[in-house]
Design an enzyme around this catalytic site. Structure first.
Site, PDB file in Angstrom:
ATOM      1  N   ASP A   1       0.811  -1.218   0.000  1.00 19.08           N
ATOM      2  CA  ASP A   1       0.000   0.000   0.000  1.00 19.08           C
ATOM      3  C   ASP A   1       0.845   1.269   0.000  1.00 19.08           C
ATOM      4  O   ASP A   1       2.063   1.229   0.190  1.00 19.08           O
ATOM      5  CB  ASP A   1      -0.964  -0.003   1.193  1.00 19.08           C
ATOM      6  CG  ASP A   1      -0.333  -0.538   2.483  1.00 19.08           C
ATOM      7  OD1 ASP A   1       0.906  -0.575   2.571  1.00 19.08           O
ATOM      8  OD2 ASP A   1      -1.071  -0.919   3.396  1.00 19.08           O
TER       9      ASP A   1
ATOM     10  N   ASN B   1      -7.664  -2.950  14.158  1.00 15.33           N
ATOM     11  CA  ASN B   1      -9.029  -3.273  13.748  1.00 15.33           C
ATOM     12  C   ASN B   1      -9.077  -4.479  12.802  1.00 15.33           C
ATOM     13  O   ASN B   1     -10.095  -4.741  12.173  1.00 15.33           O
ATOM     14  CB  ASN B   1      -9.684  -2.054  13.082  1.00 15.33           C
ATOM     15  CG  ASN B   1      -8.947  -1.613  11.824  1.00 15.33           C
ATOM     16  OD1 ASN B   1      -8.047  -2.308  11.349  1.00 15.33           O
ATOM     17  ND2 ASN B   1      -9.319  -0.466  11.280  1.00 15.33           N
TER      18      ASN B   1
ATOM     19  N   HIS C   1      -7.251  -4.906  10.075  1.00 20.00           N
ATOM     20  CA  HIS C   1      -6.984  -4.672   8.649  1.00 20.00           C
ATOM     21  C   HIS C   1      -5.690  -5.349   8.218  1.00 20.00           C
ATOM     22  O   HIS C   1      -4.781  -5.545   9.010  1.00 20.00           O
ATOM     23  CB  HIS C   1      -7.007  -3.177   8.298  1.00 20.00           C
ATOM     24  CG  HIS C   1      -5.828  -2.372   8.745  1.00 20.00           C
ATOM     25  ND1 HIS C   1      -5.905  -1.026   9.049  1.00 20.00           N
ATOM     26  CD2 HIS C   1      -4.519  -2.694   8.941  1.00 20.00           C
ATOM     27  CE1 HIS C   1      -4.717  -0.576   9.381  1.00 20.00           C
ATOM     28  NE2 HIS C   1      -3.859  -1.553   9.336  1.00 20.00           N
TER      29      HIS C   1
ATOM     30  N   GLU D   1      -9.731  -2.008   5.203  1.00 17.62           N
ATOM     31  CA  GLU D   1     -10.352  -1.644   6.464  1.00 17.62           C
ATOM     32  C   GLU D   1     -11.651  -2.431   6.689  1.00 17.62           C
ATOM     33  O   GLU D   1     -12.246  -2.932   5.716  1.00 17.62           O
ATOM     34  CB  GLU D   1     -10.657  -0.142   6.454  1.00 17.62           C
ATOM     35  CG  GLU D   1      -9.421   0.755   6.336  1.00 17.62           C
ATOM     36  CD  GLU D   1      -8.661   0.910   7.649  1.00 17.62           C
ATOM     37  OE1 GLU D   1      -8.438  -0.083   8.365  1.00 17.62           O
ATOM     38  OE2 GLU D   1      -8.271   2.053   7.949  1.00 17.62           O
TER      39      GLU D   1
HETATM   40  C1  F6R Z   1       1.530  -1.582   6.150  1.00 16.63           C
HETATM   41  C2  F6R Z   1       0.171  -2.106   6.219  1.00 16.63           C
HETATM   42  C3  F6R Z   1      -0.607  -2.133   7.483  1.00 16.63           C
HETATM   43  C4  F6R Z   1       0.217  -2.457   8.726  1.00 16.63           C
HETATM   44  C5  F6R Z   1      -0.664  -2.452   9.976  1.00 16.63           C
HETATM   45  C6  F6R Z   1       0.147  -2.686  11.237  1.00 16.63           C
HETATM   46  O1  F6R Z   1       2.043  -1.664   4.828  1.00 16.63           O
HETATM   47  O2  F6R Z   1      -0.320  -2.499   5.219  1.00 16.63           O
HETATM   48  O3  F6R Z   1      -1.646  -3.093   7.351  1.00 16.63           O
HETATM   49  O4  F6R Z   1       0.834  -3.702   8.565  1.00 16.63           O
HETATM   50  O5  F6R Z   1      -1.317  -1.228  10.078  1.00 16.63           O
HETATM   51  O6  F6R Z   1       1.026  -1.608  11.426  1.00 16.63           O
HETATM   52  P1  F6R Z   1       2.157  -1.663  12.548  1.00 16.63           P
HETATM   53  O7  F6R Z   1       3.110  -2.729  12.152  1.00 16.63           O
HETATM   54  O8  F6R Z   1       2.804  -0.297  12.490  1.00 16.63           O
HETATM   55  O9  F6R Z   1       1.468  -1.948  13.837  1.00 16.63           O
END
Ligand code: F6R
Length: 244
Positions: free
Chosen positions: A67, A136, A138, A143
């Site tokens: 992303d 959440n 994701h 989301e």
């Molecule tokens: C990042 C992504 C997100 C993160 C998720 C966890 O490329 O796609 O899904 O993996 O938000 O983020 P952290 O590791 O910062 O807790």
């Protein structure tokens, strides 16, 4: 789903890096699906260290990231392109022409997503998809929703995600409200999925993913249908899972 318990963040990073390193060793021209955020940073450090020891060669490796924030250029230090350069690509012998992140500067969402899907379709398939998980549930920026979206799309980030990611920005207002993300079908088509998770704030999401009903309200729960998922997580992240 295979669950590997890690003692702490460093142990999680070492164990997960060993799995990714083995994919690169077995298939030097593999395609890595990569993630940003705090969860994979230690894994990337371990890969860099293995490269510096002469154990890993990235010269034929390609990558496709999950992303990118809409509106941020690759030079912006909060963009995911910048993150990848800084945390991995600048430190190993990967050819940056073979590394792919959605184009955050493309204002036309349809075009940005179609261009990224064309890159994904032209690849020989993702050999290992690295994932973190949002509080959440994701994965990528898919989301909670009433449906799963198949391919790359533009999403409005939820308040929970904006709140979780504001730590990386000076002010909450600076967190972009939209992002381009790989879709769930693309993630499900990866030959292997490797998720890293650490900390108590991930416990509910991990429980939903491992044991909860498969629902788009917890997008990671779809991984229950993937035949080759490895979750490497610490005790706090696994604390609500009862089946292990
Ligand atoms: C990042 C992504 C997100 C993160 C998720 C966890 O490329 O796609 O899904 O993996 O938000 O983020 P952290 O590791 O910062 O807790």
């Amino acid at each position: 789903m295979r669950i590997i318990k890690a003692k702490d963040y460093d142990d999680m990073s070492r164990k997960a890096a060993a799995i990714m390193a083995s994919v690169i060793t077995l298939k030097p021209d593999c395609t890595l699906g990569l993630a940003t955020g705090s969860s994979p940073v230690g894994l990337y450090q371990n890969l860099i260290a293995a490269y510096e020891r002469g154990e890993l060669d990235f010269s034929k490796v390609s990558s496709i990231n999950l992303d990118e924030y809409k509106g941020l250029s690759g030079d912006n230090d909060q963009s995911y392109r910048y993150f990848m350069n800084h945390n991995l690509f600048d430190h190993v012998n990967i050819d940056k022409n073979n590394t792919h992140v959605p184009n955050g500067l493309e204002p036309d969402s349809e075009k940005a997503c179609a261009d990224y899907n064309a890159i994904i379709h032209a690849s020989k398939g993702i050999d290992i998809q690295l994932l973190g998980i949002g509080r959440n549930g994701h994965i990528g920026f898919n989301e909670p929703s009433d449906h799963f979206t198949a391919e790359t799309h533009c999403v409005d980030l939820t308040e929970s995600t904006i709140d979780a990611n504001k730590r990386f920005f000076e002010k909450e207002e600076d967190v972009p409200r939209q992002a381009y993300t790989m879709g769930i079908k693309t993630i499900m088509e990866a030959k292997m999925v490797l998720m890293v998770a650490c900390g108590a704030d991930k416990a509910d999401a991990i429980k939903g993913m491992v044991e909860g009903p498969v629902t788009p309200q917890v997008q990671a729960s779809i991984l229950q249908f993937h035949p080759n998922v490895v979750l490497v997580a610490d005790e706090a992240a696994l604390s609500k899972v009862t089946s292990i």
